[in-house]
Enzyme design. Structure first.
Site, PDB file in Angstrom:
ATOM      1  N   GLU A 479       0.880  -1.174   0.000  1.00  0.00           N
ATOM      2  CA  GLU A 479       0.000   0.000   0.000  1.00  0.00           C
ATOM      3  C   GLU A 479       0.917   1.223   0.000  1.00  0.00           C
ATOM      4  OE1 GLU A 479      -1.206   1.388   3.555  1.00  0.00           O
ATOM      5  OE2 GLU A 479      -3.319   1.676   3.098  1.00  0.00           O
ATOM      6  N   GLU A 485      -9.333   3.289   1.250  1.00  0.00           N
ATOM      7  CA  GLU A 485      -9.856   3.403   2.625  1.00  0.00           C
ATOM      8  C   GLU A 485     -10.103   4.858   3.015  1.00  0.00           C
ATOM      9  OE1 GLU A 485      -7.119   1.969   5.653  1.00  0.00           O
ATOM     10  OE2 GLU A 485      -5.413   2.703   4.543  1.00  0.00           O
TER      11      GLU A 485
HETATM   12  C1  NOJ Z   1      -5.017  -0.316   7.340  1.00  0.00           C
HETATM   13  C2  NOJ Z   1      -5.090  -1.000   6.019  1.00  0.00           C
HETATM   14  O1  NOJ Z   1      -4.636  -0.131   4.999  1.00  0.00           O
HETATM   15  C3  NOJ Z   1      -6.522  -1.433   5.797  1.00  0.00           C
HETATM   16  O2  NOJ Z   1      -6.659  -2.011   4.501  1.00  0.00           O
HETATM   17  C4  NOJ Z   1      -6.920  -2.414   6.876  1.00  0.00           C
HETATM   18  O3  NOJ Z   1      -8.281  -2.713   6.729  1.00  0.00           O
HETATM   19  C5  NOJ Z   1      -6.705  -1.807   8.273  1.00  0.00           C
HETATM   20  N1  NOJ Z   1      -5.414  -1.259   8.396  1.00  0.00           N
HETATM   21  C6  NOJ Z   1      -6.871  -2.855   9.369  1.00  0.00           C
HETATM   22  O4  NOJ Z   1      -5.837  -3.808   9.283  1.00  0.00           O
HETATM   23 CA    CA Z   2      -3.303   2.102   5.345  1.00  0.00          CA
END
Ligand code: NOJ
Ligand code: CA
Length: 679
Positions: A479, A485
């Site tokens: 990422e 998100e």
């Molecule tokens: C951050 C991550 O980028 C996300 O994809 C994930 O759902 C959460 N952390 C919880 O692990």
């Molecule tokens: Ca993240």
């Protein structure tokens, strides 16, 4: 314009001035001679870069500062210089192209300062420059501590710049700023992208970040930055033992923005695959119990809204099996989550499932239906806790038929409680930056441990990518930027210009697990807290953003009303034979075509920012003389990401390589096309 810079070697070369007596200079040019690097090899070590006979980087310092107070690079003498050419084509096990040509000229300078040796190796490609320091084994320098690098990037003129700041609590998860180079922030992450008037386009980055601290850039002059190495909590930047070497400091150089995207300098500067047969590394697409937590409808922790239930997982597996997805991610499956899970992650078990989740049964259910679970290990940044469990956790995943694990390191900044190592007394702890040497080494250890179990990783909150996927092809994706998100309620939103910016900034480092494919776009009604694209724009992301693992990120029930659009996600590959950037303007729009690695099909993705515009591209990437059926997934005429995001149209056309495609994009919109040969 500095057409005749006062770099001695060029003065000599052009015979226009008398070279100053002091500095001796060695020089190396790219195979096509458009890029030239000159290094002064007596006294202060410096380098400069010319591009098309114009100065791009003025004489900039090189060297390191040691904890003994000595510097290496301020008063050097040349022991030996050697130049060589290299031209080799190698094959990626998976990737954005099948083969990559590594064609460069190399200058190796053996240098001495007092009684110590520090060499400089420079490689110049037709589209980039890399150089690194090397400390050969020697008596006067066994173990040593690097307190900083003198490496500078003194640009010869101002430029437009795209950047995110470094040393902030949320690692790399910031919106890119777009300023003049002279106005850019005081300390930045790389890739740092620059557009010079009348060219070239340049990005500063690093390659092969191994057993060293990551390089940020700290302002050192009106148009200048200096390498800034993330410190350990002890203040030391790098603990080294000769023989040792720094990562490569890299400049990507191109005539148009797309040249930065199809630039393989970073991969070429990494060591070849060390894992041997990696046929077990499997690119693919996945769905998962994920977005529901980000929408605030489900929880990662046990309770009435727990996402990770056996029943829901089976429903997702049924969907994956029906629509040919390779995997199903289930977050919150393991013991240790609570509403305050990012406290410090002390209680996470990576082998014990929660009561509501029958891990063995769910994994078997997936296998029987021709798909598999995708593992999830959220460490909350507790690295010692994870390292203690890593081997047994990966063994369990492999036993269950899992082939890839998503790992995560969510923490508030530099919050890694380390219990041993430099500067830590027994019973004490120390907290480290996410991008210092400690974490760089941790991430590599996870790749090595995962490989022992034939597992691949998808690392969230990673160290930035520096091409290590060449050496460890089980580093499938990471990422390390604001992904989907942030487009959830409360996420703050990325805005419609984010993706056309990411392509020319973060994506230059490597693949990204952005998690595209949200179809219920207006799930949150405030504009700044929701997916800032149309539905066709979501489809475009599968082509525009390269990742060998791509998620269809929405709740599976949200695909039911749009199975015709889901078809594109089912068809689109994630592993490519070829990639072409057809057009693009940083932060505004981009159109990319890619050829499937396993068929003759081509795919095209176009994405615009908040402006509507018309994509107009030649289809000359298609094979001449063949006829293709093009299936277009486009914005409906009245689509708009703010007011009418879901309106799309699917149509078919017959096209050849001679055709032009002219398709309007809605504000925040996009276009996705599949081209299948008719014969
Ligand atoms: C951050 C991550 O980028 C996300 O994809 C994930 O759902 C959460 N952390 C919880 O692990
Ligand atoms: Ca993240």
């Amino acid at each position: 314009m500095h057409r005749f810079p006062h770099v001695p070697v060029l003065a000599l070369l052009l015979s226009v001035a008398v070279a100053p007596a002091a500095a001796q200079t060695e020089m190396v040019a790219s195979p096509n001679s458009r890029i030239q690097v000159a290094v002064t090899t007596q006294g202060p070590l410096t380098y400069s870069v010319m591009h098309d006979d114009e100065l791009l980087v003025e004489a900039s310092p090189l060297g390191v500062v040691l904890s003994t107070g000595d510097t290496l690079g301020t008063d050097v003498r040349l022991v030996h210089a050697a130049e060589r050419s290299h031209d080799e084509t190698w094959t990626q096990p998976w990737g954005e192209v099948t083969t990559i040509r590594d064609h460069h000229r190399e200058l190796h300078l053996a240098l001495a300062e007092d009684e110590r040796r520090m060499d400089l190796r420079v490689r110049v490609f037709d589209d980039g420059v890399g150089f690194r320091y090397e400390w050969p084994a020697q008596d006067g320098l066994a173990s040593f501590e690097i307190m900083g690098e003198r490496t500078g990037f003194r640009f010869a003129r101002d430029a437009e710049a795209w950047w995110i700041r470094a040393y902030e609590w949320n690692r790399y998860e910031y919106l890119y700023e777009n300023t003049r180079l002279s106005q850019a922030g005081s300390v930045l992450h790389t890739p740092f992208t620059l557009a010079f008037a009348e060219g070239p386009f340049v990005a500063v980055h690093e390659a092969a970040l191994v057993d060293y601290a990551a390089m940020s850039l700290r302002r050192s002059g009106p148009l200048a930055y200096q390498a800034d190495l993330a410190p350990w909590s002890t203040g030391v930047r790098v603990y080294a033992e000769a023989p040792a070497q720094s990562p490569w400091r890299v400049l990507l150089i191109g005539d148009v923005p797309g040249d930065l995207v199809t630039n393989y300098t970073v991969l070429n500067l990494n060591a070849p695959n060390t894992l041997g047969d990696v046929s077990w590394v499997q690119p693919g697409t996945y769905v998962g119990i994920w977005w529901g937590m980000h929408l605030g409808e489900l929880t990662w922790w046990p309770g009435p809204h727990l996402g990770a239930t056996t029943e829901r997982a089976k429903r997702y597996i049924d969907f994956a099996a029906a629509h040919d997805f390779d995997g199903v991610l289930v977050e919150g499956w393991n013991v240790g989550w609570d509403a305050d899970w990012l406290g410090d992650g002390r209680s996470f078990s990576f082998t014990d499932p929660v009561e509501a989740f029958d891990l063995e049964a769910v994994a078997a259910y997936a296998r029987e239906r021709g798909t598999r679970l995708v593992g999830h290990h959220e460490t909350a940044g507790n690295v010692p806790g994870y390292e203690a469990q890593m081997d047994s956790a990966y063994a369990l995943m492999a036993d269950l038929g899992v082939t890839s694990v998503k790992t995560g390191y969510v923490q508030w900044g530099m919050n890694f409680p380390r219990t041993e190592g430099p500067g830590v007394a027994p019973g004490d702890t120390a907290r480290e930056w996410n991008y210092g040497q400690y974490m760089v080494n941790h991430y590599r250890r996870t790749l090595e441990a995962a490989a022992r179990h034939q597992l691949s990783l998808n690392i969230h909150e990673p160290i930035k990518s520096t091409g290590l996927r060449r050496t460890y092809p089980n580093l499938l994706t990471t990422e390390g930027a604001r992904g989907q998100e942030f487009n959830s309620p409360g996420g703050g939103g990325n805005g419609p210009g984010h993706v056309p910016t990411l392509v020319f900034t973060r994506m230059l480092a490597g693949p990204m697990d952005f998690t595209p494919g949200i179809f219920d776009i207006a799930a949150a009604d405030e504009e700044h807290n929701r997916v800032p694209t149309t539905l066709a724009g979501q489809l475009a992301l599968y082509v525009v953003l390269f990742s060998p693992l791509h998620m269809a990120a929405d709740l599976v029930e949200n695909y039911a009303p749009h199975l015709d659009a889901l078809q594109f996600i089912k068809d689109v590959p994630v592993d490519w034979a070829d990639t072409r950037v057809l057009e693009g303007a940083i932060g505004e729009h981009v159109t990319i075509a890619r050829q499937d690695r396993h068929s003759d099909d081509w795919y095209l993705g176009a994405k615009t920012n908040g402006e509507s515009r018309t994509v107009a591209v030649a289809l000359d990437f298609l094979e001449a003389g063949r006829t293709y059926t093009a299936t277009l997934y486009r914005d409906a005429d009245d689509a708009d990401w703010r007011s009418n995001p879901v309106a799309y149209t699917i149509e078919s056309r017959t096209v050849t390589a001679d055709a032009q495609l002219r398709i309007p994009l809605a504000p925040g919109g996009g276009l996705a096309v599949r081209f299948v040969p008719e014969d």
